[in-house]
Design an enzyme around this catalytic site. Structure first.
Site, PDB file in Angstrom:
ATOM      1  CE  LYS A  12     -13.602 -13.942 -20.228  1.00  0.00           C
ATOM      2  NZ  LYS A  12     -13.587 -15.417 -20.203  1.00  0.00           N
ATOM      3  N   PRO A  94     -22.106 -13.952 -12.400  1.00  0.00           N
ATOM      4  CG  PRO A  94     -23.461 -15.733 -13.077  1.00  0.00           C
ATOM      5  CD  PRO A  94     -23.026 -14.353 -13.478  1.00  0.00           C
ATOM      6  CG  MET A  95     -18.189 -13.729  -8.482  1.00  0.00           C
ATOM      7  SD  MET A  95     -17.566 -13.117  -6.917  1.00  0.00           S
ATOM      8  CE  MET A  95     -18.783 -13.741  -5.811  1.00  0.00           C
ATOM      9  N   GLY A  96     -16.460 -17.149 -10.811  1.00  0.00           N
ATOM     10  CA  GLY A  96     -15.858 -18.454 -11.112  1.00  0.00           C
ATOM     11  C   GLY A  96     -16.569 -19.146 -12.251  1.00  0.00           C
ATOM     12  CB  ALA A  97     -19.332 -18.267 -14.173  1.00  0.00           C
ATOM     13  N   GLY A 102     -14.530 -10.492 -12.285  1.00  0.00           N
ATOM     14  CA  GLY A 102     -13.512  -9.766 -11.515  1.00  0.00           C
ATOM     15  C   GLY A 102     -12.678  -8.881 -12.417  1.00  0.00           C
ATOM     16  CG  ASP A 136      -9.748 -13.146 -19.050  1.00  0.00           C
ATOM     17  OD1 ASP A 136      -8.992 -13.503 -19.968  1.00  0.00           O
ATOM     18  OD2 ASP A 136     -10.545 -13.904 -18.463  1.00  0.00           O
TER      19      ASP A 136
HETATM   20  O1  C5P Z   1      -3.795 -13.965 -15.473  1.00  0.00           O
HETATM   21  P1  C5P Z   1      -4.756 -14.572 -14.531  1.00  0.00           P
HETATM   22  O2  C5P Z   1      -4.573 -14.086 -13.123  1.00  0.00           O
HETATM   23  O3  C5P Z   1      -6.176 -14.467 -14.973  1.00  0.00           O
HETATM   24  O4  C5P Z   1      -4.437 -16.112 -14.528  1.00  0.00           O
HETATM   25  C1  C5P Z   1      -4.836 -16.994 -13.509  1.00  0.00           C
HETATM   26  C2  C5P Z   1      -4.056 -18.290 -13.657  1.00  0.00           C
HETATM   27  O5  C5P Z   1      -4.456 -18.983 -14.848  1.00  0.00           O
HETATM   28  C3  C5P Z   1      -2.566 -18.106 -13.824  1.00  0.00           C
HETATM   29  O6  C5P Z   1      -1.924 -18.059 -12.574  1.00  0.00           O
HETATM   30  C4  C5P Z   1      -2.161 -19.339 -14.601  1.00  0.00           C
HETATM   31  O7  C5P Z   1      -2.081 -20.457 -13.749  1.00  0.00           O
HETATM   32  C5  C5P Z   1      -3.356 -19.572 -15.492  1.00  0.00           C
HETATM   33  N1  C5P Z   1      -3.196 -18.999 -16.839  1.00  0.00           N
HETATM   34  C6  C5P Z   1      -2.359 -19.616 -17.759  1.00  0.00           C
HETATM   35  N2  C5P Z   1      -2.245 -19.119 -19.026  1.00  0.00           N
HETATM   36  C7  C5P Z   1      -2.944 -18.026 -19.386  1.00  0.00           C
HETATM   37  C8  C5P Z   1      -3.792 -17.367 -18.481  1.00  0.00           C
HETATM   38  C9  C5P Z   1      -3.902 -17.879 -17.208  1.00  0.00           C
HETATM   39  O8  C5P Z   1      -1.720 -20.643 -17.441  1.00  0.00           O
HETATM   40  N3  C5P Z   1      -2.834 -17.583 -20.643  1.00  0.00           N
END
Ligand code: C5P
Length: 317
Positions: A12, A94-97, A102, A136
């Site tokens: 995405k 690519p990861m972390g991008a 994931g 996501d």
């Molecule tokens: O939900 P997800 O595992 O992708 O989120 C990873 C981290 O990103 C969360 O632990 C949080 O720290 C942060 N996050 C956030 N607000 C969001 C989505 C993610 O603070 N709307």
């Protein structure tokens, strides 16, 4: 008897991404526009009924906390089914991008595994499981162009965006999402709230507002850009380079580090791509909701019946 499928799990982009105030649960309130694109991981999946559940993932890359296995565990529990599940994951995203790699793999398991296991899980149940896996993940149960509110899991359909050819640049920098949120230092109240919502609203109206053919919608904004560019100045330079190479608009996706530019034609995109020789660049196109659903029906066609969404297992009684 084993039932198998080969799946493409699309990445995405965020065409706009606003991070509003921090919430009491620690997450941040978002406004975003998601868009599926043609770049995809490959996930081979096999299901064999058995008395004990065993889940096995084969992948060339060691991926910590792989969401594929967690998604499979959630499906097996929710569907009350036992069996051996085998995955082979070929990473291309690519990861972390900020491309949702994931998350899309996890959503692919939520869509495909019930079909192979002969169970029907309503879309609402899949959304609840998806939200447990990550903010996501729910988007990838729908695909296309969508408005995301809340953590990003509250989704509404938007008309298909009319994006031109897209060039994606993945500079190989791994940005940690929690750290990127932390760097924004949002509080429980956010002073820029009304300005941010107003400008997000005008972007969404421009997307939905009947552009005449040939008009390119500008991209929105990404609130992570300034924080992430501050730490990685080379990403700011890459965005500038995309614009200098002829992109009509360019933006970082998610919390980075990938950037993308929209071009007026394939030729212009091709010429621009040649200027990024030391980077991983991907020419990609937007995948609409109609395209996303037909891709899913095609990849599960040996196992489904009817035209419903989510795809319905032909083995379900
Ligand atoms: O939900 P997800 O595992 O992708 O989120 C990873 C981290 O990103 C969360 O632990 C949080 O720290 C942060 N996050 C956030 N607000 C969001 C989505 C993610 O603070 N709307």
């Amino acid at each position: 008897m084993t039932r198998e499928a080969r799946l493409a799990a699309c990445a995405k982009l965020n065409l706009d991404l606003r991070v509003l105030q921090k919430r009491a649960d620690g997450f941040h309130e978002l406004r975003t526009v998601f868009q599926t694109i043609s770049l995809a991981d490959r996930l081979d999946i096999g299901f064999t009924p058995s008395r004990k559940t065993k889940i096995n993932l084969e992948s060339a890359l060691a991926i910590p906390n792989n969401l594929v296995v967690r998604a499979a565990e959630l499906v097996m529990d929710a569907a009350k089914v036992k069996g051996e599940v085998r995955f082979r994951l070929t990473k291309r995203i690519p990861m972390g991008a900020g491309l949702g790699g994931g998350s899309t793999d996890a959503a692919a398991v939520l869509l495909a595994l019930p079909v192979l296991a002969g169970k029907i899980l309503p879309l609402e149940t899949l959304h609840a499981l998806a939200a447990q896996l990550g903010s996501d993940v729910p988007f990838f149960l729908e695909g296309g162009t969508a408005l995301g509110l809340g953590r990003g899991e509250e989704l509404y359909p938007l008309p298909a965006s009319q994006l031109g050819p897209i060039l994606l640049v993945a500079p190989g920098v791994h940005v940690s999402t929690p750290e990127a949120y932390h760097a924004l230092s949002r509080e429980l109240t956010f002073k820029g709230l009304s300005h941010s919502i107003n400008s997000f609203r005008s972007f969404v109206w421009s997307l939905g507002g009947g552009l005449s053919s040939g008009d390119q919608p500008a991209l929105g904004q990404n609130d992570f850009e300034s924080a992430v560019f501050g730490r990685h100045p080379n990403l700011r330079a890459l965005k500038k380079k995309l614009l200098q190479a002829g992109a009509l608009a360019a933006l970082m996706t998610g919390s980075g580090s990938a950037l993308f530019g929209i071009f007026g034609s394939r030729e212009e995109r091709y010429r621009a791509g040649a200027q990024f020789q030391n980077q991983a660049v991907f020419p990609v196109s937007a995948v609409s909701r109609v395209g996303y659903r037909s891709l899913w029906r095609r990849q599960l066609r040996a196992h489904i019946t009817g035209k419903e969404w989510p795809p319905r297992s032909q083995y379900a009684r």
